[in-house]
Design an enzyme around this catalytic site. Structure first.
Site, PDB file in Angstrom:
ATOM      1  N   GLU A 111      -3.670   7.372  -3.933  1.00  0.00           N
ATOM      2  CA  GLU A 111      -3.504   6.093  -3.245  1.00  0.00           C
ATOM      3  C   GLU A 111      -3.345   4.971  -4.250  1.00  0.00           C
ATOM      4  OE1 GLU A 111      -6.118   5.070   0.415  1.00  0.00           O
ATOM      5  OE2 GLU A 111      -6.907   3.887  -1.234  1.00  0.00           O
TER       6      GLU A 111
ATOM      7  N   TYR B 277       0.858  -1.191   0.000  1.00  0.00           N
ATOM      8  CA  TYR B 277       0.000   0.000   0.000  1.00  0.00           C
ATOM      9  C   TYR B 277       0.889   1.234   0.000  1.00  0.00           C
ATOM     10  CZ  TYR B 277      -3.027   3.746   1.566  1.00  0.00           C
ATOM     11  OH  TYR B 277      -3.705   4.929   1.640  1.00  0.00           O
TER      12      TYR B 277
END
Ligand code: GDP
Ligand code: MN
Length: 375
Positions: free
Chosen positions: A187, A101
């Protein structure tokens, strides 16, 4: 405004971050053609501006072009979390060794952008932070200084040693996107690792609605707002999508926020909220309720209006018009200017307003719980 994945993907690619080969499409035959061109199994992804598409059935693997076409037929026109699927992104399927991530968000309380990284991506970062907080690292970036390498090395202390230089490179490119697009959030989740390379398998970018004009935005093409948010804005109101089952209408940002808090305290979860602003007439109230109920996720409507320049009789009329051909239960709290007339109008249709916000919140939450149990 939140970019759709296929737009975010193009933005990342332009910044030099690797993405899987693929194209966006709006017809099953196009999807088949793209899958045939890619010549290998593909992932067909519903282009809706919400997260958790994987769990909601919006991300499907297809082994052959024919299968991709069938998946596309099933997905196009269906709804995911209340949003109609109009486009699909078709990308080559990858077999990542690991899913990481990487994100940057604006940390308003620190007044600085915040880099977040976890070697355990693929699932929601909030989930990782709850269950394995030691697997999430955070590093603030002083905006005038930018992402100095020493800060990023700290960010990637959790990453496998050999991968750190590559991650550093991806992070600097992601920073350039964050700055160039005046984003609140960029993101990549999952950021897939394949033999020492990284590929962005998903792209989430939220651009500040008040960004300065620039060619980078024109290149994004069509308007990308949530269709309901866009419709509300066009009508001069603000609508925000949430993920519960109680629809909320109020007047004024402060009152609406307080209503959300009370509903949360009473154990309920709002599906959305809409602020009709000051001085709304019946027509506007009706439009607002139509927007709240349009995607069918609200199981109860909670109207909380404090009449100042807004007149309660107008609100009551709007509520009745909006509910004319609907079955939805409604809880109303209506006080202030022309309150008596408003109550009379509602009573004539069998609606009795509650006295206080607290009472209204409790009642709305109880009805929503009952509706969920009845399903
Ligand atoms: P989201 O659920 O809306 O965040 O959608 P994502 O694009 O992140 O996809 C959800 C999950 O599907 C990811 O976490 C991956 O595990 C999986 N996924 C997406 N694209 C691919 C792909 O190309 N290959 C593989 N193997 N999995 C994928
Ligand atoms: Mn994702």
């Amino acid at each position: 405004m939140r970019l759709l994945e296929w737009q975010g993907r193009e933005v990342l690619a332009k910044a030099g971050i690797p993405v899987p080969d693929g194209e966006v499409a709006a017809h099953p035959k196009e999807v088949e053609r793209i899958a045939a061109r890619l010549g290998r199994p593909v992932v067909v992804k519903a282009q809706v501006p919400v997260g958790g598409r994987g769990k909601a059935g919006g991300i499907r693997l297809a082994k052959t072009p024919k299968e991709a076409e069938e998946v596309a037929r099933a997905l196009l026109g269906s709804t995911i979390k209340g949003i109609r699927v109009e486009k699909l992104l078709v990308v080559e399927a990858m077999e990542p060794r690991a899913e990481h991530y990487l994100g940057i968000l604006l940390d308003r309380s620190a007044r600085m952008p915040l880099f977040l990284y976890s070697p355990q991506g693929g699932v929601e970062i909030e989930e990782v932070a709850r269950q394995n907080p030691e697997l999430v690292s955070r590093v603030h970036i002083p905006p005038l200084e930018g992402p100095a390498s020493f800060r990023l090395r700290k960010l990637f202390a959790l990453a496998p040693k050999g991968l750190q230089p590559t991650l550093l490179d991806v992070a600097k490119k992601l920073w350039s996107v964050f700055v160039a697009y005046e984003a609140h959030l960029v993101e990549i989740n999952p950021l897939a690792e394949l033999d020492g390379r990284f590929v962005a398998l998903d792209a989430k970018i939220i651009v500040d609605d008040d960004h300065s004009p620039g060619p980078q935005f024109a290149e994004l093409g069509e308007e990308v707002a949530d269709p309901l948010e866009a419709a509300a804005r066009k009508a001069g109101m603000s609508y925000v999508r949430l993920d519960g089952n109680i629809g909320i209408l109020g007047n004024g940002a402060g009152l609406v926020m307080a209503t959300l808090d009370l509903v949360a305290q009473a154990g309920g979860r709002p599906a959305n909220f809409l602020d009709i602003g000051g001085g709304a007439r019946a027509e506007r109230v009706k439009t607002g309720i139509d927007l709240i109920l349009r995607d069918g996720r609200a199981k109860v409507l909670f109207v909380n209006v404090f009449g100042g320049i807004t007149r309660c009789d107008e609100v009551a009329r709007g509520v009745l018009e909006a509910l004319q051909n609907r079955e939805i239960p409604v809880v109303i709290r209506l006080v202030g200017t022309n309150e008596e007339e408003g109550r009379r109008i509602l009573a004539s249709a069998g609606f009795i307003p509650v006295r206080t916000m607290e009472e209204g919140a409790a009642k709305a939450v109880a009805i929503a719980k009952e509706a969920e149990c009845a399903r």
